[in-house]
Design a protein around this motif. Structure first.
Motif, PDB file in Angstrom:
ATOM      1  N   MET A 265       0.878  -1.172   0.000  1.00  0.00           N
ATOM      2  CA  MET A 265       0.000   0.000   0.000  1.00  0.00           C
ATOM      3  C   MET A 265       0.915   1.220   0.000  1.00  0.00           C
ATOM      4  N   HIS A 266       1.158   1.796  -1.175  1.00  0.00           N
ATOM      5  CA  HIS A 266       2.225   2.785  -1.320  1.00  0.00           C
ATOM      6  C   HIS A 266       1.744   4.229  -1.240  1.00  0.00           C
ATOM      7  N   TYR A 267       0.465   4.453  -1.446  1.00  0.00           N
ATOM      8  CA  TYR A 267      -0.121   5.747  -1.065  1.00  0.00           C
ATOM      9  C   TYR A 267      -1.626   5.592  -0.922  1.00  0.00           C
ATOM     10  N   MET A 268      -2.163   6.227   0.158  1.00  0.00           N
ATOM     11  CA  MET A 268      -3.594   6.171   0.430  1.00  0.00           C
ATOM     12  C   MET A 268      -4.090   7.570   0.771  1.00  0.00           C
ATOM     13  N   HIS A 269      -5.086   8.035   0.012  1.00  0.00           N
ATOM     14  CA  HIS A 269      -5.713   9.330   0.293  1.00  0.00           C
ATOM     15  C   HIS A 269      -6.551   9.218   1.570  1.00  0.00           C
ATOM     16  N   GLY A 270      -6.605  10.314   2.324  1.00  0.00           N
ATOM     17  CA  GLY A 270      -7.434  10.317   3.525  1.00  0.00           C
ATOM     18  C   GLY A 270      -6.950   9.271   4.504  1.00  0.00           C
ATOM     19  N   LEU A 271      -7.880   8.526   5.084  1.00  0.00           N
ATOM     20  CA  LEU A 271      -7.513   7.428   5.970  1.00  0.00           C
ATOM     21  C   LEU A 271      -7.027   6.242   5.136  1.00  0.00           C
ATOM     22  N   GLY A 272      -6.280   5.328   5.751  1.00  0.00           N
ATOM     23  CA  GLY A 272      -5.676   4.228   5.013  1.00  0.00           C
ATOM     24  C   GLY A 272      -6.600   3.042   4.838  1.00  0.00           C
ATOM     25  N   ILE A 273      -6.197   1.863   5.326  1.00  0.00           N
ATOM     26  CA  ILE A 273      -7.032   0.668   5.267  1.00  0.00           C
ATOM     27  C   ILE A 273      -7.975   0.715   6.467  1.00  0.00           C
ATOM     28  N   VAL A 274      -9.255   0.919   6.217  1.00  0.00           N
ATOM     29  CA  VAL A 274     -10.243   1.022   7.292  1.00  0.00           C
ATOM     30  C   VAL A 274     -11.061  -0.259   7.336  1.00  0.00           C
ATOM     31  N   SER A 275     -11.006  -0.956   8.458  1.00  0.00           N
ATOM     32  CA  SER A 275     -11.829  -2.148   8.684  1.00  0.00           C
ATOM     33  C   SER A 275     -12.920  -1.762   9.677  1.00  0.00           C
ATOM     34  N   GLN A 276     -14.169  -1.818   9.228  1.00  0.00           N
ATOM     35  CA  GLN A 276     -15.291  -1.318  10.033  1.00  0.00           C
ATOM     36  C   GLN A 276     -16.301  -2.438  10.263  1.00  0.00           C
ATOM     37  N   TYR A 277     -16.430  -2.847  11.525  1.00  0.00           N
ATOM     38  CA  TYR A 277     -17.362  -3.901  11.911  1.00  0.00           C
ATOM     39  C   TYR A 277     -17.181  -5.139  11.023  1.00  0.00           C
ATOM     40  N   THR A 278     -15.924  -5.550  10.926  1.00  0.00           N
ATOM     41  CA  THR A 278     -15.548  -6.730  10.160  1.00  0.00           C
ATOM     42  C   THR A 278     -14.950  -7.758  11.113  1.00  0.00           C
ATOM     43  N   ARG A 279     -15.212  -9.025  10.836  1.00  0.00           N
ATOM     44  CA  ARG A 279     -14.802 -10.102  11.733  1.00  0.00           C
ATOM     45  C   ARG A 279     -13.683 -10.936  11.089  1.00  0.00           C
ATOM     46  N   ASN A 280     -12.646 -11.200  11.866  1.00  0.00           N
ATOM     47  CA  ASN A 280     -11.531 -12.057  11.448  1.00  0.00           C
ATOM     48  C   ASN A 280     -10.788 -11.452  10.257  1.00  0.00           C
ATOM     49  N   ILE A 281      -9.721 -10.751  10.583  1.00  0.00           N
ATOM     50  CA  ILE A 281      -8.910 -10.064   9.578  1.00  0.00           C
ATOM     51  C   ILE A 281      -7.458 -10.496   9.753  1.00  0.00           C
ATOM     52  N   THR A 282      -6.821 -10.838   8.644  1.00  0.00           N
ATOM     53  CA  THR A 282      -5.395 -11.153   8.666  1.00  0.00           C
ATOM     54  C   THR A 282      -4.662 -10.197   7.739  1.00  0.00           C
ATOM     55  N   MET A 283      -3.672  -9.505   8.284  1.00  0.00           N
ATOM     56  CA  MET A 283      -2.775  -8.660   7.511  1.00  0.00           C
ATOM     57  C   MET A 283      -1.395  -9.299   7.581  1.00  0.00           C
ATOM     58  N   HIS A 284      -0.969  -9.909   6.488  1.00  0.00           N
ATOM     59  CA  HIS A 284       0.328 -10.583   6.481  1.00  0.00           C
ATOM     60  C   HIS A 284       1.235  -9.968   5.413  1.00  0.00           C
ATOM     61  N   ALA A 285       2.405  -9.540   5.842  1.00  0.00           N
ATOM     62  CA  ALA A 285       3.397  -8.966   4.924  1.00  0.00           C
ATOM     63  C   ALA A 285       2.799  -7.831   4.105  1.00  0.00           C
ATOM     64  N   VAL A 286       2.036  -6.986   4.770  1.00  0.00           N
ATOM     65  CA  VAL A 286       1.503  -5.787   4.128  1.00  0.00           C
ATOM     66  C   VAL A 286       2.515  -4.656   4.358  1.00  0.00           C
ATOM     67  N   SER A 287       2.959  -4.055   3.281  1.00  0.00           N
ATOM     68  CA  SER A 287       3.964  -2.998   3.361  1.00  0.00           C
ATOM     69  C   SER A 287       3.297  -1.652   3.117  1.00  0.00           C
ATOM     70  N   CYS A 288       3.062  -0.921   4.184  1.00  0.00           N
ATOM     71  CA  CYS A 288       2.507   0.435   4.082  1.00  0.00           C
ATOM     72  C   CYS A 288       3.684   1.401   4.062  1.00  0.00           C
ATOM     73  N   THR A 289       4.276   1.521   2.910  1.00  0.00           N
ATOM     74  CA  THR A 289       5.497   2.314   2.726  1.00  0.00           C
ATOM     75  C   THR A 289       5.476   2.904   1.325  1.00  0.00           C
TER      76      THR A 289
END
Length: 601
Positions: A265-289
């Motif tokens: 995720m190399h550029y995000m306008h406003g807020l970034g990755i928004v998880s809202q009322y979501t169940r069971n989330i895996t973020m693996h090797a996510v590069s926010c750079t």
């Protein structure tokens, strides 16, 4: 025989669907071909539509660049937490480049595909989806919402800057303007970067430059005639973005079992990755750079990963964060204030913070807690029997029992306990943010282990919880912070510049009414510039054990702060820690008895 014939006839309607069902589809078959530099937004939606209709399990991309423009994008209204007020952004319609709704069991295999978005867009949104995986792709903006410029010359008549090649600008009537594809920076916020210290800090320099006469010396080089007393630092870089959060990088909405694996995720306008009322989330090797080789410092206008009202398990593993103008990770719920009581078991509840409202905060069957705002104490629970939306700000909620008589209207709050997650954050790297590294408020088990927090501007880990400010969730009950490395954190601030801060918002501070409980800080390494490693307020059963603390040598006449600051805590154990170059005073306490803490070297 009759039963066999009936069975065959009953299967006939299913045969065409099964005949058309395919396990794998290829993006190229829908015109999604790399390096075309044309708008792939409509072909992408056609591919996803086919996946949904045919029950496809895998959508495969070829390696390469794909471009997405707003033309043909899905436009849909979503109220997204922590984004914008009614005045800042009256319309909540999002422009969504890649949209999945009511989909199940799909994996998008990127194979190093690079999705480039144009204009201001919400890049990806999942609504009411189950079992979705995004793997092996990167997401970037053709013109990032953040602008960057570096001081290359400073003299008595002004300054000269070199603007990053991805920054678009124009000079009109002698003043500089920052713009993009269909937008302009009208509400700027500036963070400055010092390459020597690697610190990221708030700056007023852009206000001076924007008001000063500007001349283009050459493409990408601009000279400003600045006031005589303006003396910025040569080599420092200014990063400027618009504060209005009208879009987000990615939106995971009321979904379940979502995985991001090997994603950039190399550029995000406003807020970034928004998880809202979501169940069971895996973020693996996510590069926010920033994308490697881009030369940029910024990768998001605000938070990188924001989790609001989520449940089940959040696993954040082997991720990297660099270049946010707000917090890399924020996990919380939302406290709504009780403003009316129409019946014994019914309350009218109101979203209080300006930037969070309009979304579903309660569902039938959820367990809630009633919270005294002044003490942050959960004093009773109930189950939700019905929810009725009144306005974007208010809702009427009926419970399965009478509302406690001790609830104070127009002050106390209701917290959704069902929509709270377990959280695991392991082997991640945090740097280049002017704010915190990780914000955490959930009553369920939290493990933050084996991470590196390198030069976060404020507290590397902040556990807050409030019912009178941001209204973000409440007490924690089970937190393990273990085997992490903290280097030069909290240089900008945070509660008492502490590396780890437990700082609930309770106005009534009483050691016999703790807010947070059972926080263990074990086996970590702290390298500090003489600031506290721990500030804790209203916390019980707090353990700080087996940690190594290295305090840098300070300049002459400078004095280290106490390593530990405790306010109204009890049952605190500080033991078996190793301190290199300890300060004269290790512990400072207030609003509590000395017996509330056991300090053992």
């Amino acid at each position: 025989m009759r039963n066999l014939i009936l069975t065959l006839f009953s299967l006939l309607p299913l045969l065409p669907m099964q005949a058309n069902r395919r396990d794998t589809l290829y993006a190229r078959d829908f015109g999604l071909v790399p390096y075309r530099y044309t708008n792939m937004t409509v072909p992408m939606q056609q591919a996803l539509k086919a996946c949904k209709e045919q029950g496809v399990q895998v959508l495969v991309f070829d390696k390469g660049r794909y471009d997405f423009w707003p033309e043909g994008a899905v436009r849909k209204e979503y109220f997204i937490t922590n984004t914008s007020t009614e005045k800042e952004c009256p319309s909540k319609v999002k422009t969504i480049g890649v949209f999945m709704e009511d989909m199940e069991g799909l994996t998008i295999e990127g194979n190093d595909a690079r999705w480039i978005f144009h204009g201001k867009m919400t890049n990806v949104a999942l609504a009411h989806c189950y079992g979705i995986t995004l793997r092996g792709l990167s997401i970037d903006a053709e013109r990032p919402g953040g602008s960057e410029m570096t001081y290359t010359q400073i003299d008595s008549t002004g300054v000269e800057v070199t603007l990053h090649r991805d920054t678009r600008y124009d000079i009109a009537n002698g003043r500089i303007h920052l713009y993009g594809e269909g937008w302009r920076t009208d509400h700027p916020h500036c963070i400055e970067y010092d390459p020597q210290t690697e610190h990221f800090f708030y700056s007023r320099d852009w206000q001076v430059l924007a008001a000063s006469p500007a001349t283009e010396i050459a493409p990408g080089i601009v000279r400003f005639r600045t006031p005589a007393d303006f003396r910025p630092a040569l080599g420092h870089t200014l990063t400027i973005r618009d504060i209005i959060r009208d879009q987000v990088g990615m939106f995971l909405y009321e979904s379940s079992d979502v995985t991001l694996d090997s994603i950039g995720m190399h550029y995000m306008h406003g807020l970034g990755i928004v998880s809202q009322y979501t169940r069971n989330i895996t973020m693996h090797a996510v590069s926010c750079t920033p994308r490697e080789g881009s030369g940029r410092l910024l990768a998001s206008s605000a938070d990188f990963m924001h989790f609001s009202g989520c449940s089940g398990r959040i696993s954040i593993l082997d991720c990297r964060y660099a270049g946010a103008q707000d917090d890399p990770i924020n996990v919380h719920g939302t406290n709504l204030r009780a403003i009316e009581q129409p019946a014994d078991s019914t309350l009218v509840l109101r979203f209080m913070h300006g930037q969070s409202y309009g979304y579903n905060a309660y569902f039938v069957g959820d367990t809630v807690a009633f919270v005294h705002a002044s003490t942050m104490q959960r004093f009773a629970t109930a189950r939700v029997a019905s929810v009725h939306r009144l306005t974007d700000r208010t809702m009427q909620v009926k419970f399965d029992r009478a509302v406690p008589r001790t609830l104070e209207l127009n002050h106390d709050c209701v917290e959704n306990l069902t929509c709270t997650p377990e959280v695991e954050i392991r082997r991640c790297y945090f740097t280049r943010t002017s704010t915190r590294g990780t914000l955490m408020t959930t009553p369920r088990r939290v493990v933050i282990a084996d991470n590196t927090y390198y030069k976060t501007g404020m507290s590397a880990i902040l556990i807050e919880g409030d019912a009178e400010g941001w209204y973000e969730s409440g007490p924690v009950c089970d937190v393990l912070i273990q085997n992490n490395t903290f280097i030069d954190c909290a240089y900008n601030g945070g509660p008492h510049h502490a590396v780890i801060a437990l700082n609930p918002s309770n106005k009534v501070v009483d050691e016999h009414k703790p807010v947070h409980r059972n926080v263990r800080i074990v086996g970590n390494t702290f390298r500090t510039a003489g600031n506290p490693v721990l500030y804790a307020k209203s916390t019980a059963d707090l353990l700080f054990q087996g940690n190594r603390i290295e305090v840098d040598s300070l300049p002459a006449n400078a004095q280290s702060a106490p390593l530990f600051r405790l306010n109204a805590c009890k049952g605190v154990r500080i033991e078996a820690n190793e301190t290199i170059n300890p300060p004269a005073q290790s512990l400072l306490i207030e609003n509590m008895k000395k017996s509330g803490v056991r300090l053992k070297r």
